[in-house]
Design a protein around this motif. Structure first.
Motif, PDB file in Angstrom:
ATOM      1  N   ASP B  97      42.303  16.064 -16.428  1.00 37.09           N
ATOM      2  CA  ASP B  97      41.869  17.087 -17.380  1.00 37.09           C
ATOM      3  C   ASP B  97      43.013  18.052 -17.654  1.00 37.09           C
ATOM      4  OD1 ASP B  97      39.519  18.564 -18.727  1.00 37.09           O
ATOM      5  OD2 ASP B  97      40.433  20.101 -17.448  1.00 37.09           O
ATOM      6  N   ARG B 101      45.206  18.106 -21.285  1.00 38.17           N
ATOM      7  CA  ARG B 101      45.260  19.315 -22.110  1.00 38.17           C
ATOM      8  C   ARG B 101      46.709  19.726 -22.380  1.00 38.17           C
ATOM      9  NH1 ARG B 101      40.285  22.279 -22.239  1.00 38.17           N
ATOM     10  NH2 ARG B 101      38.678  21.105 -21.121  1.00 38.17           N
ATOM     11  N   GLN B 102      47.503  19.736 -21.342  1.00 41.12           N
ATOM     12  CA  GLN B 102      48.918  20.065 -21.532  1.00 41.12           C
ATOM     13  C   GLN B 102      49.576  19.102 -22.507  1.00 41.12           C
ATOM     14  OE1 GLN B 102      51.368  20.524 -17.959  1.00 41.12           O
ATOM     15  NE2 GLN B 102      49.639  21.477 -16.912  1.00 41.12           N
ATOM     16  N   GLU B 105      48.463  19.587 -26.106  1.00 42.16           N
ATOM     17  CA  GLU B 105      48.961  20.848 -26.667  1.00 42.16           C
ATOM     18  C   GLU B 105      50.455  20.783 -27.027  1.00 42.16           C
ATOM     19  OE1 GLU B 105      47.638  23.640 -23.785  1.00 42.16           O
ATOM     20  OE2 GLU B 105      45.576  23.543 -24.558  1.00 42.16           O
ATOM     21  N   ASP B 198      43.100  18.001 -30.631  1.00 42.37           N
ATOM     22  CA  ASP B 198      41.979  18.740 -30.059  1.00 42.37           C
ATOM     23  C   ASP B 198      41.925  18.521 -28.549  1.00 42.37           C
ATOM     24  OD1 ASP B 198      39.563  19.849 -29.322  1.00 42.37           O
ATOM     25  OD2 ASP B 198      38.508  19.150 -31.122  1.00 42.37           O
ATOM     26  N   ALA B 199      42.592  19.404 -27.814  1.00 39.62           N
ATOM     27  CA  ALA B 199      42.692  19.243 -26.364  1.00 39.62           C
ATOM     28  C   ALA B 199      41.308  19.271 -25.709  1.00 39.62           C
ATOM     29  CB  ALA B 199      43.574  20.340 -25.775  1.00 39.62           C
ATOM     30  N   GLU B 200      40.500  20.201 -26.140  1.00 36.41           N
ATOM     31  CA  GLU B 200      39.176  20.361 -25.562  1.00 36.41           C
ATOM     32  C   GLU B 200      38.346  19.078 -25.700  1.00 36.41           C
ATOM     33  OE1 GLU B 200      37.973  23.020 -23.938  1.00 36.41           O
ATOM     34  OE2 GLU B 200      36.057  21.989 -23.641  1.00 36.41           O
ATOM     35  N   SER B 202      39.336  16.012 -26.459  1.00 33.15           N
ATOM     36  CA  SER B 202      39.909  14.831 -25.824  1.00 33.15           C
ATOM     37  C   SER B 202      39.656  14.860 -24.327  1.00 33.15           C
ATOM     38  CB  SER B 202      41.404  14.732 -26.127  1.00 33.15           C
ATOM     39  OG  SER B 202      42.094  15.853 -25.630  1.00 33.15           O
ATOM     40  N   ALA B 203      39.801  16.041 -23.724  1.00 27.33           N
ATOM     41  CA  ALA B 203      39.545  16.165 -22.289  1.00 27.33           C
ATOM     42  C   ALA B 203      38.085  15.849 -21.980  1.00 27.33           C
ATOM     43  CB  ALA B 203      39.898  17.564 -21.808  1.00 27.33           C
TER      44      ALA B 203
END
Lengths: 224, 224
Positions: B97, B101-102, B105, B198-200, B202-203
């Motif tokens: 996770d 996110r990293q 981004e 979209d990090a949120e 995808s995580a």
DNA sequence: GCTCCAAATAATATCGATTTTTATTGACTC
DNA sequence: GAGTCAATAAAAATCGATATTATTTGGAGC
């Protein structure tokens, strides 16, 4: 029924084990500088043993990310950098946070006692007189905080990261002035929060402790 | 355009490297069952090499937590248990996770292209026809998702945990019926979310993917 | 039947020497 | 001079044999 073995035999560790322990210490303390080529023949001389134990010890040290191995080009001490230091610090914060919360939430009297003991022993050791001894006691205390978390892999990661961090402490040893800090009070507040079962507060105190130390070291490591 | 490394076929790997690669595969696929004693002489026979490369390869495999080493009592394949499986799954969820996110981004065109490519190659490989090939492509895709995170140590941990998990997939291979699932759709939604930055999302999709797979495997592994 | 001990066996760990690979040097060409 | 290439030196990797340690086996005594 459990039968205790006589254990008459001398409990000497194998040559590999001895080499592993010594090389590990030499890398952590900086006696073998970061990035340095580790030539088998040279280490053979230092350790007074054959090539096989040396190679095997070095292979084991790659587990700890303290040694890098390049196929057919030998071994070298893991390199150090400010970037790596920051990454280690950041990872420690998230992983120890996780581990400490689990550990505190599963508190038992035995664990609390071992924690008090570890803290006492660390307190008793004077950093100025006995750096080596203090560092050991310090690690025992910090790992004991996490030790009650029922997650061996997580604890292994935390232990690895702790050691990687210690190396930077030694690297910065000369230039850092610990007198300006009150680490004893920080340790005390982590301990107190853990003992009263307050996972949130203990985790907060721990991370605060690490971030303060991080800022301190950051200056000293700017040269990297 | 991304060009895959041409694997520098001019020089063949050392005996140690070859042993490492083969033993690794044998442990991951279960050909060397979890907990099994790994006798040097026996492995020497299988690998057609001397004792030194075998020992060194085994020492390296302890890095990956695939082999356990007990001083003066040799090596054994890491043991497997339901508890260990759950721990691995839980750690993967938090660490991937973080990494994903990293990674998202910091998205770059090159990274996005390599991701699309990895996904395409995985799609093209039929799991029923070529399990080995699919597993490889699957790992490349998942690691590529994280690969853009600027955190080598974190990525190393994720890779280790991925491999530990794969072992359980092989363990449960017979009893799990993948037909009941639509993993392709899950992969697709992770990819899409990552590609649109979209990090949120995808995580979330990634963790959902892992948790579903986890529930599936859990049944099959109940025997452990 | 059970435990304890010692010899026998099997496996690990280590050494010393050899082979293979990489790194360095220095002459030669352009 | 910069680059190439072969010869040399250095180091890594590997092998085969030996020493060391753990495990098993087979009685002897209770």
């Amino acid at each position: 029924m459990i039968v205790q073995k006589p254990t008459t035999s001398t409990n000497e560790p194998s040559a590999t084990q001895a080499a592993y322990t010594l090389l590990r210490k030499m890398i952590l303390t900086g006696e073998l500088p970061a990035g340095e080529k580790l030539k088998i023949e040279k280490l053979r001389g230092i350790l007074g043993t054959g090539a096989s134990p040396v190679r095997e010890a070095l292979s084991l040290l790659t587990s700890d990310m303290l040694v890098e191995r390049i196929d057919q080009k030998g071994f070298r001490a893991a390199s150090a950098s400010l970037k790596n230091f920051r990454e280690i610090l950041s990872l420690r914060c998230t992983m120890e946070d996780m581990a400490l919360r689990q550990s505190v939430e599963r508190a038992t009297p035995d664990w609390e006692e071992s924690l008090v003991l570890a803290h006492h022993r660390m307190q008793k050791t004077d950093r100025k007189e006995n750096v080596q001894g203090f560092e050991e006691a310090h690690k025992v205390f910090h790992m004991q905080l996490l030790n009650n978390a029922d997650s061996p892999v997580l604890l292994r990661f935390c232990s690895q990261l702790y050691d990687l961090n210690i190396r930077y402490r030694y690297l910065a040893a000369e230039s850092v002035d610990y007198r300006k800090r009150n680490t004893a009070a920080e340790h005390r507040s982590i301990l107190d929060a853990a003992l009263r079962g307050d996972a949130e507060a203990s985790a907060e105190a721990l991370l605060d402790h690490y971030k303060r130390t991080g800022s301190y070291l950051e200056e000293a490591l700017a040269a990297l």
